[in-house]
Design an enzyme around this catalytic site. Structure first.
Site, mmCIF file in Angstrom:
data_model
loop_
_atom_site.group_PDB
_atom_site.id
_atom_site.type_symbol
_atom_site.label_atom_id
_atom_site.label_comp_id
_atom_site.label_asym_id
_atom_site.label_seq_id
_atom_site.Cartn_x
_atom_site.Cartn_y
_atom_site.Cartn_z
ATOM 1 N N ASN A 1 -0.811 -0.229 -2.417
ATOM 2 C CA ASN A 1 -0.382 -1.034 -1.268
ATOM 3 C C ASN A 1 -0.805 -0.383 0.031
ATOM 4 O OD1 ASN A 1 2.073 -0.327 0.681
ATOM 5 N ND2 ASN A 1 2.425 0.790 -1.235
ATOM 6 N N LYS B 1 11.471 12.308 2.959
ATOM 7 C CA LYS B 1 10.606 11.800 1.886
ATOM 8 C C LYS B 1 9.171 12.260 2.113
ATOM 9 C CE LYS B 1 9.371 7.600 -0.628
ATOM 10 N NZ LYS B 1 9.731 6.197 -0.860
ATOM 11 N N SER C 1 4.198 7.786 4.362
ATOM 12 C CA SER C 1 3.405 6.598 4.075
ATOM 13 C C SER C 1 1.958 6.865 4.474
ATOM 14 C CB SER C 1 3.924 5.392 4.853
ATOM 15 O OG SER C 1 2.946 4.369 4.797
ATOM 16 N N GLY D 1 6.356 6.704 -10.772
ATOM 17 C CA GLY D 1 5.915 6.413 -12.131
ATOM 18 C C GLY D 1 6.996 6.351 -13.185
ATOM 19 N N ASN E 1 6.396 9.885 -2.211
ATOM 20 C CA ASN E 1 5.823 8.593 -1.811
ATOM 21 C C ASN E 1 4.548 8.329 -2.638
ATOM 22 O OD1 ASN E 1 5.219 6.264 -0.187
ATOM 23 N ND2 ASN E 1 6.397 7.215 1.456
ATOM 24 N N THR E 2 3.794 7.332 -2.265
ATOM 25 C CA THR E 2 2.561 6.976 -2.982
ATOM 26 C C THR E 2 1.464 8.013 -2.693
ATOM 27 O OG1 THR E 2 1.887 5.638 -1.096
ATOM 28 C CG2 THR E 2 3.076 4.516 -2.850
ATOM 29 N N PHE F 1 4.075 -0.695 6.883
ATOM 30 C CA PHE F 1 5.400 -0.853 7.518
ATOM 31 C C PHE F 1 5.597 -2.225 8.145
ATOM 32 C CE2 PHE F 1 6.388 3.926 8.654
ATOM 33 C CZ PHE F 1 6.569 4.201 7.313
ATOM 34 N N ASN G 1 -0.115 4.620 5.112
ATOM 35 C CA ASN G 1 -0.646 3.403 5.721
ATOM 36 C C ASN G 1 -0.410 3.270 7.216
ATOM 37 O OD1 ASN G 1 -1.560 2.463 3.157
ATOM 38 N ND2 ASN G 1 0.572 2.016 2.659
ATOM 39 N N THR G 2 0.213 4.282 7.823
ATOM 40 C CA THR G 2 0.329 4.324 9.275
ATOM 41 C C THR G 2 -0.494 5.524 9.726
ATOM 42 O OG1 THR G 2 2.522 3.315 9.279
ATOM 43 C CG2 THR G 2 1.938 4.593 11.224
ATOM 44 N N ALA H 1 12.481 2.673 -1.717
ATOM 45 C CA ALA H 1 12.190 1.978 -0.451
ATOM 46 C C ALA H 1 10.947 1.128 -0.573
ATOM 47 C CB ALA H 1 11.996 3.003 0.653
HETATM 48 C C1 LIG Z 1 4.550 -2.283 -2.362
HETATM 49 C C2 LIG Z 1 5.181 -0.969 -2.002
HETATM 50 C C3 LIG Z 1 5.748 -0.794 -0.738
HETATM 51 C C4 LIG Z 1 6.332 0.424 -0.400
HETATM 52 N N1 LIG Z 1 6.901 0.585 0.841
HETATM 53 C C5 LIG Z 1 7.532 1.753 1.139
HETATM 54 C C6 LIG Z 1 8.201 1.922 2.394
HETATM 55 O O1 LIG Z 1 8.268 1.008 3.214
HETATM 56 N N2 LIG Z 1 8.796 3.116 2.645
HETATM 57 C C7 LIG Z 1 8.775 4.151 1.747
HETATM 58 O O2 LIG Z 1 9.344 5.215 2.011
HETATM 59 N N3 LIG Z 1 8.167 4.014 0.550
HETATM 60 C C8 LIG Z 1 7.561 2.850 0.226
HETATM 61 N N4 LIG Z 1 6.956 2.699 -1.002
HETATM 62 C C9 LIG Z 1 6.931 3.860 -1.934
HETATM 63 C C10 LIG Z 1 8.037 3.771 -2.985
HETATM 64 O O3 LIG Z 1 9.303 3.842 -2.380
HETATM 65 C C11 LIG Z 1 7.884 4.924 -4.011
HETATM 66 O O4 LIG Z 1 8.052 6.160 -3.343
HETATM 67 C C12 LIG Z 1 6.538 4.917 -4.710
HETATM 68 O O5 LIG Z 1 6.100 3.605 -4.968
HETATM 69 C C13 LIG Z 1 6.569 5.675 -6.042
HETATM 70 O O6 LIG Z 1 7.457 5.083 -6.957
HETATM 71 P P1 LIG Z 1 6.974 4.090 -8.138
HETATM 72 O O7 LIG Z 1 5.822 4.777 -8.831
HETATM 73 O O8 LIG Z 1 8.170 3.920 -9.014
HETATM 74 O O9 LIG Z 1 6.559 2.848 -7.477
HETATM 75 C C14 LIG Z 1 6.352 1.494 -1.344
HETATM 76 C C15 LIG Z 1 5.803 1.294 -2.617
HETATM 77 C C16 LIG Z 1 5.216 0.095 -2.956
HETATM 78 C C17 LIG Z 1 4.628 -0.080 -4.336
#
Ligand SMILES: Cc1cc2nc3c(=O)[nH]c(=O)nc-3n(C[C@H](O)[C@H](O)[C@H](O)COP(=O)(O)O)c2cc1C
Length: 362
Positions: free
Chosen positions: A110, A215, A173, A295, A244-245, A114, A175-176, A61
């Site tokens: 990031n 999530k 998230s 990752g 998530n992050t 949202f 960020n909210t 996502a």
């Molecule tokens: C720029 C960015 C925007 C993201 N936006 C969302 C989001 O809107 N909703 C969500 O559930 N996760 C969001 N994520 C989290 C990713 O879906 C994922 O869980 C997280 O980046 C870990 O995976 P990765 O290490 O492969 O990036 C976002 C990640 C990035 C980098």
């Protein structure tokens, strides 16, 4: 073609990260990027709920928040894609700049918050899809200024129950402000009751059952993870997405914009999210489907996630550094892993390293 992709990636990295993302979405929209994944090894297919995933690797996502390019992403070779997070009403997100690359660490920070065009716009786009095949999950969230956050998630279920392949309830998230408080037990119980009740009503009305996944953040404490998994099982939520992050900055070299606020993803998240995945698998037992994310940037890291308890995988950040050819590289690399280990399916590899990962110090 690899040289061309490398040249394009280099060019994109000269732009700020948000503009580069927008250009990539536009390139996907216009069909400029090559397709992949034509002949997928049938041993990679994964059956979960009523869905058959042609391969286990999905687009996470956040990349396609507004459902502009689900088919182009499936065309790249992803086995599924997840649109959103989408909130009931459109919202602009945080002020720019709000996304930063950390090339030295292969990470991304990031704080989009949202930004999205809302339910109605997403619905219109998904309705207009020419091709209605392929697995497209819908990740639902709550508006920043929502008076009743649970009501926002429930509205997402009612809005998309006729078209989602699965739902993701995103409460992780960073960020909210306050969103992750929904991971606390009593708030989570109320949220999941609301969401599952709405989904069950839609199942009865539409004769179509959409699985719901939760999530979670990689930053939840062990006791909280235990509570979360218990609630997920008690409320018959159909799966987990881990993770998530992170708000953690451990393990970063410190180079680049490492101190920017927001959620960190990519390579620096791999270890933390994999430990959390293995712990969630141990707590949930063998039957709860779990998507491992955080990752993944190679067939090796994809394989590790599976052995740490994942049924399916997702990635986002590594695409920023490695480009879309990575998708096919991982999918074919997973088939090679099955050969190497003499296995007939990914399910046979799942969990073999759960104990080891779960006992790693977080
Ligand atoms: C720029 C960015 C925007 C993201 N936006 C969302 C989001 O809107 N909703 C969500 O559930 N996760 C969001 N994520 C989290 C990713 O879906 C994922 O869980 C997280 O980046 C870990 O995976 P990765 O290490 O492969 O990036 C976002 C990640 C990035 C980098």
């Amino acid at each position: 073609m690899r040289w061309l992709e490398n040249a394009v990636l280099k060019g994109l990295h000269k732009l700020d990260a948000e503009t580069a993302h927008r250009m990539t979405v536009l390139a996907l929209k216009s069909g400029l990027l090559p397709g992949g994944g034509a002949d997928v090894d049938p041993r990679l297919s994964v059956k979960l709920w009523d869905l058959t995933f042609p391969n286990p690797l999905g687009m996470a996502a956040g990349f396609d928040k507004n459902g502009e390019v689900p088919d182009a992403l499936l065309n790249l070779g992803f086995g599924f894609t997840e649109v959103g997070s989408v909130t009931p009403r459109p919202q602009p997100g945080n002020p720019k700049p709000r996304v930063f690359r950390l090339p030295g660490d292969q990470g991304v920070i990031n704080r989009y918050g949202f930004n999205n065009e809302g339910h109605e716009a997403l619905r219109r786009r998904l309705n207009a899809r020419a091709r209605l095949t392929g697995i497209v999950g819908i990740n639902v969230g709550a508006n920043k200024d929502a008076e009743d956050r649970v009501a926002d998630y429930v509205a997402g279920i009612y809005e998309f129950a006729d078209m989602a392949s699965y739902f993701t309830v995103n409460i992780s998230s960073p960020n909210t402000p306050g969103l992750r408080d929904l991971q606390a037990r009593s708030a989570l119980a109320e949220l999941l009751t609301g969401v599952i009740t709405a989904r069950d009503e839609c199942t009865r009305k539409l004769g179509r059952h959409v699985p719901v996944l939760l999530k979670i953040a990689p930053d939840v404490a062990d006791e909280d993870l235990n509570d979360i998994v218990e609630e997920v099982l008690a409320k018959n939520v159909e799966g987990l997405i881990v993770s998530n992050t992170t708000i953690d900055r451990e393990g970063l070299s410190g180079a680049g914009p490492a101190s920017e606020a927001g959620g960190l993803s990519g390579r620096p998240l791999f270890r933390k999210s994999t430990i959390m995945l293995a712990r969630a698998r141990k707590l949930a037992g063998p039957d709860l489907p779990i998507i491992g994310v955080g990752g993944i940037d190679s067939a090796e890291t994809a394989w590790i996630k599976i052995t740490a308890g994942a049924d399916l995988l997702q990635l986002y950040s590594s695409l920023v550094f490695k480009g879309p050819a990575l998708v096919e590289e991982i999918v074919t690399g997973l088939a090679a892993k099955l050969d190497e280990h003499g296995l007939g399916s990914l399910r046979e590899a799942r969990d073999v390293n759960v104990e080891a990962w779960a006992s790693e110090a977080a």
